[in-house]
Every structure is written in C-alpha cells, then in structure tokens.
Design an enzyme around this catalytic site. Structure first.
Site, short mmCIF file in Angstrom:
data_model
loop_
_atom_site.label_atom_id
_atom_site.label_comp_id
_atom_site.label_asym_id
_atom_site.label_seq_id
_atom_site.Cartn_x
_atom_site.Cartn_y
_atom_site.Cartn_z
CD GLU A 41 -2.85 -0.90 2.53
OE1 GLU A 41 -2.74 0.13 3.24
OE2 GLU A 41 -3.62 -1.82 2.80
CG ASP A 52 -3.54 8.24 7.98
OD1 ASP A 52 -3.69 7.00 7.97
OD2 ASP A 52 -3.53 8.93 6.95
CE1 TYR A 166 -6.59 -2.26 7.64
CE2 TYR A 166 -5.59 -1.43 5.63
CZ TYR A 166 -5.62 -1.50 7.01
OH TYR A 166 -4.69 -0.83 7.75
#
Length: 265
Positions: A41, A52, A166
């Site tokens: 990724e 994040d 994911y």
C-alpha cells in the site's frame, strides 16, 4: 485483478509516498518486497488524514513538504514497477484528491502506472458504487475496509470485496498498539466466515507476537505505522547517500520481523 488466495500468510506493508524522498520510496518498496511483502500500500499524503494517527500524519507532512501529491504518488507507483517491484501496488488515498482529479483522468493515471488496487478509507459503502464499478471495469481491485458492524452490513461489504478485505482491528485512527480488545478476535472470525477473498488485519500491528496472533485467525496482516515509524527513525541515514544502503538493509531486516520470510529464515 490480482489474487492473493494462493499466497502464504499475507504481509501487506504501508508506506507514505515520498517519505522521506520520492526516490527513496522506490528503494523502500524494493526492500519490502525482499522482506516478503505480498502486496504494497502506498499512501497519498493528505492535509486532513482522518484515519491516520500521529506517525503517519508526520510522514504525510514530510511528503507534502517535498511536493508529493496524488498524481506524483501514482507515478511513483509506476516507477516502483519499472524498477523491479512485481507485487501488487495498492493506492491508499482519501476521496477528495480523487474528486479533484476527475474520474477519467484518475483512472487513466492508474492504468498508465500499472496500479493494481485502490483503497479509499473515508468513502462510505453507500457512496462507493460508482467507484467500485469503474474499478471493476478497469480491472483494479477496490479494497474494502470493514470495522465492527451489523451482520447484514458485513455480508454486503464482503460480498463486494475484491483482492482482500482490510479488517480494522480497532476503532479510531491508525497507530501502534500494545494490545487489542478481545472482541476483535470474534469479529475477525465473523468476517472470515462471510468473505470469499483473504482477510487481512490492520490498524495497530506493531510486533511479531501480534502478527502471529492475528495470523492464527486471519489470512495475514497490514502493517503501517510501525514501518513508517522505522522510516522516520532512519530518515537521516536514508537521505544521506553514504549511509543509505545500510539504512535500507536495516529497514529490510526490520520488515522481515513482520513478513512471510520470517518463518523460513
């Protein structure tokens, strides 16, 4: 469209495009491939990275200061392929940069640079149909993120999944974690029950013990913040041509503690 089903336990690393420098990102990608990465990724740095944590936020800041953007990040993926990276490359980007490029230009860039997958963490399932449809037409895997949710919604997400699912191991932002809530294990088993593609677990994997634990119940792991933190620690050595080779080797050896090669060394 890439298929990871025949791989051993998956090791899917994440790095931020252009951190600490674009050319070094290419060399880091090669190191990760050498360390046994199943796919890679590459994150597009963004000014408002909602998913994040602080480690990747700092990496985004460094990359943005170097002039990195979504177009250059996609082209960096193409450069990785031209320099020997043969594993699938997945573009990790927030949706706003995609919108700014416009769909036709965006997918033309993905084609030209041999990008294999797309992951958009801030695009809800209900709003992703057009992007998923275009990805399918372009033979690009649209990677689905799944967090604890209702069984009905989980079925819908996994039915549409391509490449791999994911599986988010914890709510909140990315970042290394010393332990996970026990409920995550039953959640991952439920995702595995519904998914016809591999299930990789991410958000917080930071050591080999966690990798082994997650590999017992999933098909592999996604490792981001731990690797990005290592890049941050090695930044001075990486940007110095005289010490770069040693720094890349140190990074590769560190990555192997998460990777598939660890068990056969």
């Amino acid at each position: 469209m890439f298929n990871l089903r025949d791989s051993e336990k998956l090791f899917i690393p994440f790095i931020t495009a252009g951190d600490p420098l674009p050319d070094i990102s290419v060399e880091l990608a090669i190191s990760l491939q050498n360390a046994g990465a199943s796919a890679l990724e590459i994150g597009v740095p963004y000014t408002d990275p909602l998913a994040d944590g602080p480690v990747i936020q700092r990496a985004s800041k460094r990359a943005l200061e170097n002039g990195m953007n979504i177009v250059k990040a996609i082209e960096l993926g193409g450069k990785m392929k031209k320099n020997g990276v043969h594993i699938p490359i997945i573009l990790f980007t927030y949706y706003n940069p995609v919108l700014q490029l416009e769909k036709e230009h965006f997918f033309a860039l993905l084609r030209e640079n041999d990008i294999d997958g797309l992951l958009v963490p801030d695009l809800p399932l209900e709003e992703s149909a057009l992007l998923q449809m275009t990805c399918k037409k372009e033979n690009i895997a649209y990677i689905s993120l799944v967090a604890p949710t209702s069984e009905d919604r989980l079925k819908i997400i996994t039915e549409q999944a391509c490449g791999f699912v994911y599986c988010v191991s914890s709510l909140g932002v990315t970042g290394v974690r010393s332990e996970f809530d026990p409920s995550v294990y039953s959640f991952i088993r439920k995702v595995k029950e519904f998914s016809s593609v591999p299930v990789a677990v991410g958000f917080g994997i930071s050591n080999r013990k966690q990798v082994d634990g997650m590999n017992e119940i999933s098909d592999g792991v996604v490792v981001g913040s731990a690797l990005v933190k290592k890049i941050e620690e090695l930044k001075t050595k990486l940007v110095n041509p005289g010490t770069r080779a040693d720094a890349l080797l140190e990074f590769e050896e560190y990555a192997k503690t998460f990777g598939r090669l660890y068990s056969v060394k």
